[in-house]
Design an enzyme around this catalytic site. Structure first.
Site, short mmCIF file in Angstrom:
data_model
loop_
_atom_site.label_atom_id
_atom_site.label_comp_id
_atom_site.label_asym_id
_atom_site.label_seq_id
_atom_site.Cartn_x
_atom_site.Cartn_y
_atom_site.Cartn_z
N ASP A 1 2.96 -32.96 -13.93
CA ASP A 1 4.18 -33.53 -13.42
C ASP A 1 3.90 -33.78 -11.94
OD1 ASP A 1 6.95 -34.03 -13.00
OD2 ASP A 1 7.09 -32.02 -12.16
N CYS B 1 0.84 -1.19 0.00
CA CYS B 1 0.00 0.00 0.00
C CYS B 1 0.88 1.24 0.00
CB CYS B 1 -0.88 0.01 1.23
SG CYS B 1 0.11 0.03 2.72
N CYS C 1 3.62 1.48 2.73
CA CYS C 1 4.92 0.86 2.47
C CYS C 1 5.78 1.79 1.63
CB CYS C 1 4.75 -0.45 1.71
SG CYS C 1 3.60 -1.59 2.46
N ASP D 1 7.17 -28.25 -13.43
CA ASP D 1 8.08 -27.27 -12.86
C ASP D 1 9.54 -27.59 -13.10
OD1 ASP D 1 8.24 -29.47 -11.18
OD2 ASP D 1 8.89 -28.22 -9.52
N ASP E 1 10.83 -31.01 -17.45
CA ASP E 1 9.51 -30.71 -18.02
C ASP E 1 9.58 -29.63 -19.10
OD1 ASP E 1 8.04 -32.40 -16.29
OD2 ASP E 1 8.32 -30.95 -14.69
#
Lengths: 730, 51
Positions: A444, A36, A39, A628, A632
């Site tokens: 996977d 926000c 920060c 991942d 793959d």
């Protein structure tokens, strides 16, 4: 375990530093945790108090920070440390990554949009006067004057603001294709041309307003499309930067510096400590260790490596310190094999024809033939060639695909944003349409169906006091098994005076009694271990001993919490589900049984996975691949469409069409659902545009269409499809 | 109708001023962070606390 990371090592981030605007050094950082405006203020103020900082400015939209400081007064490291003290994780971007092509394209579209808005407003001002004047007492001189003035505004405006369309139309025509921009360009050019001729001949009507308004509407659509895409990509590249992949380089003089991975060249010598992710591909030059290669092969068992063995970026070094000589992908290595498959997969992927282009292919010939027939028809009916041509051109103007060209991008924007909120970042522009086609999902196992970090599975049967004590020892280690124990114990304070015993475990005194955490042999817990091994066949074990008290912890990769629900949702959506994994068959079977997926295969090599995908494609199946690992990556590129979790290796993420964040698997079913809704709304929009044309075209052919009607019809239909697109938000 | 002689150029001039202002703000990167800019306007960090 070997010595911890050598002390005195420092980070060298000079690669990221660029000259700043005020003459100092500057750096751009991705910052995690900005939520926000509070920060934003905290970071800017917090850094502003640091001596030497010239300026610090947060971009709240892209969650990035630009800092400039007086050269020599600070190190980039200090800035990151300071941000850490403020509670924000940050990592610099290399400058070349910053001003992406998307950002440049977006600014160009915004400039065009501004110019088109100016033109449309001012021409409308004049046009409305002419339209109302035509019903009352406008003199022909005044009308001509207004028309010429309109021309003066419209011609430069269209020349400038229409460039994105002209360029794309030319590009398509050059390769002999037709896209939506071809009829748009033709419509704009013809409308402007006929209007100039009409104005010259003191006619009552001119279409300057239609041409410029068309550009204005279409540019809004293009701009929104581009800005959503750029936002998604910004977030994705922030995440990539925040992974902060660094490597510890051993310089020829023996000094040790931590550098960003981008600064590592083949031939460099890199140090990997136990518990550290290996950041480079290479050959082990010295030292011995065990490596967790699950991200690369899907195999959850650890592999022992010694001098001469290959190690891969993304794997986890477990037990010992090793030196790695960085190599390029050489022939015969796993990496070279994967790269070869990846290239093949990318080339082999059938070029997907997007819905908009398919519509354009159908639409352009129909419209152009209709216009030609109108011209011939009026000629045959005995009208002179000039008014016949005028009517034919109004047909082209009124059918100019304003609604048609907005029908799809508008939905795209709304759906991409809806997915963005559900933590799916799609980076391929046509991913949404391809997702809607999907009828098969291939998962996977390791890291995709399961969580990337292993967790303690027998915690409920253990004394909580022992778990906490073991957790205090575990906190002193970076070994993933120890980390899982520490996590289960709720991250207690590390035991004082804990020391690592190379390749075995950790020792410390707790309450004056020596305690050990480590391998079964180290803790003399072989009996306990073999009892548990029967119960947890896929787990790895770590033992704890203090005096006569013995406990063995089973640590295992578990399914994501919502994996079952997601699989059920996907099955309910009528999708065929498969698991193709590189892990051992037994482990794959057990996971598949839990999820109720009958079609599963383990022990697959990357090439096997591709072969399976090709077989599915040959059956006419449209496959969504979710994976991942490095193994793959080729299948992710070869599948019809693909997603990968944010924890995936770089190569897999780059090969996938989208990334999903967080520990949940639900984004996978969400994205299929949203894509299907989006596809439905796109089809609706195309029909709306077709219906509009069915009503407008006969009017135009009959010669009833005036610029006023053209303007009303165009804006009306554009607003209609845009509003309808909002229903893809669900 | 003579009034058109001033009013039309005036209208165009106003429009052009708007366009130039827009292009300038785009060039000075004021459109780079639309979200943050909105919050900065209401931030009172730059006001000296009253004693």
């Amino acid at each position: 375990m070997a010595a911890p990371l050598p002390t005195g090592s420092q980070r060298d981030l000079s690669l990221f530093v660029r000259p700043g605007e005020a003459g100092g050094d500057a750096m751009d950082l991705a910052v995690g945790g900005i939520k926000c405006a509070g920060c934003m203020a905290a970071i800017e103020k917090g850094l502003g108090q640091e001596p030497g900082i010239v300026s610090a400015r947060v971009n709240l939209a892209s969650k990035r920070l630009t800092v400039e400081w007086r050269a020599g007064m600070l190190t980039p490291d200090r800035i990151i440390e300071r941000l850490d003290e403020l509670g924000f994780r940050a990592h610099p971007f290399s400058p070349r990554k910053l001003d992406s092509e998307e950002a440049i394209e977006e600014r160009k579209l915004l400039r065009c949009l501004g110019v088109a808005a100016f033109g449309a407003m001012n021409i409308m001002l004049l046009s409305v006067s002419v339209w109302s004047g035509n019903f009352s007492d406008i003199t022909p001189e005044t009308r001509d004057f207004f028309h010429w003035l309109s021309a003066l505004i419209a011609l430069p405006t269209a020349a400038y603001a229409g460039r994105p369309f002209y360029e794309s139309a030319l590009k398509a025509l050059r390769v002999g294709a037709v896209n939506m921009d071809v009829p748009i360009t033709l419509g704009v050019v013809l409308a402007l041309g006929i209007s100039v001729v009409e104005t010259w001949q003191h006619a009552e009507h001119a279409y300057f307003d239609s041409a410029v308004m068309l550009l204005f509407f279409l540019l809004i659509g293009r701009y929104l499309d581009q800005s959503v895409r750029r936002r998604t990509r910004d977030v994705a590249s922030n995440l990539a930067a925040l992974r902060a992949d660094t490597a510890t380089r051993i310089a020829p003089d023996g000094s040790i510096v931590e550098v960003p991975v981008e600064a590592i060249d083949p031939g460099d010598l890199v140090l990997a400590s136990p518990g550290q992710r290996i950041a480079v591909d290479g050959l082990v030059d010295g030292g011995e260790s065990e490596v967790d290669q699950s991200l690369i092969t899907g195999e959850t068992r650890h592999v022992a490596v010694a001098k001469g063995a290959n190690v891969y970026a993304g794997t986890l070094n477990l037990t010992g310190q090793i030196r790695i000589r960085v190599t390029k992908a050489e022939h015969g290595t796993l990496l070279a094999e994967i790269e070869r498959l990846l290239t093949g997969a990318v080339e082999g992927r059938a070029k997907y024809v997007r819905l908009a282009d398919r519509a354009a292919r159908l639409y352009a010939p129909v419209v152009h033939t209709t216009a030609a027939l109108t011209f011939i028809g009026w000629m045959l009916a005995g009208l002179a060639w000039k008014p016949s041509l005028l009517i034919a051109i109004t047909v082209l103007i009124i059918t100019c695909p304003c609604a048609l060209a907005l029908a799809i991008p508008a939905v795209q924007v709304v759906a991409t944003q809806a997915l963005f909120r559900r933590s799916v970042l799609l980076h391929a522009p046509d991913a949404l349409e391809r997702l809607a086609d999907v009828d098969t999902v291939v998962f996977d196992k390791t890291g995709t169906l399961t969580l990337p970090q292993p967790v303690l599975v027998n915690g409920s049967g253990l004394d909580p006091g022992i778990v906490t004590a073991a957790g205090r020892l575990a906190e002193a280690s970076r070994h993933p098994l120890a980390q899982a124990v520490a996590e289960a114990a709720g991250k207690p304070a590390p035991a004082a005076g804990a020391r690592e015993v190379a390749g075995a475990g950790i020792e410390a005194e707790i309450g004056g009694i020596p305690a050990r955490l480590g391998s079964l042999a180290f803790c003399d817990a072989g009996v306990e271990g073999s009892r548990l091994a029967a119960l947890y066949p896929d787990a790895s074990f770590i033992a704890y001993r203090q005096g006569e008290t013995v406990a063995v912890f089973a640590v295992e990769q578990v399914l994501r919490e919502d994996a079952k629900a997601t699989v059920a949702a996907l099955r309910a959506a009528g999708l065929r589900l498969l698991i193709l994994s590189g892990d051992r068959s037994e482990a794959v079977m057990r996971a598949a049984d839990t999820l109720g997926i009958a079609d599963r295969t383990g022990d697959l090599k990357p090439a096997d996975k591709i072969a399976r995908l090709e077989a599915l494609a040959a059956e006419g199946r449209k496959v969504l691949m979710v994976g991942d690992g490095l193994n793959d990556a080729p299948s992710l590129a070869a599948a019809h469409v693909s997603l990968s979790p944010v924890t995936a290796v770089h190569l897999a993420q780059a090969a996938a069409d989208g990334v999903f964040l967080g520990d949940a698997l639900k984004p996978v079913s969400d994205s299929v659902r949203t894509a299907r809704i989006a596809r439905k709304v796109m089809a609706q929009n195309l029909w709306l545009a077709a219906v509009y044309n069915l009503i407008a075209v006969p009017l135009a052919i009959a010669g009833f269409v005036t610029p006023l009607i053209a303007a009303l019809a165009m804006s009306g239909s554009s607003i209609l499809v845009t509003l309808n697109a909002l229903s893809a938000r669900r | 109708m003579n009034v058109l002689v001033y009013l039309v150029p005036l209208a165009l001039l106003l429009g052009l001023t708007g366009l130039v202002a827009f292009l300038w703000s785009l060039h000075t990167r004021q459109f780079d962070d639309l979200e943050g800019a909105g919050w900065r306007a209401i931030s009172d960090d730059d006001i000296e606390p009253r004693t």
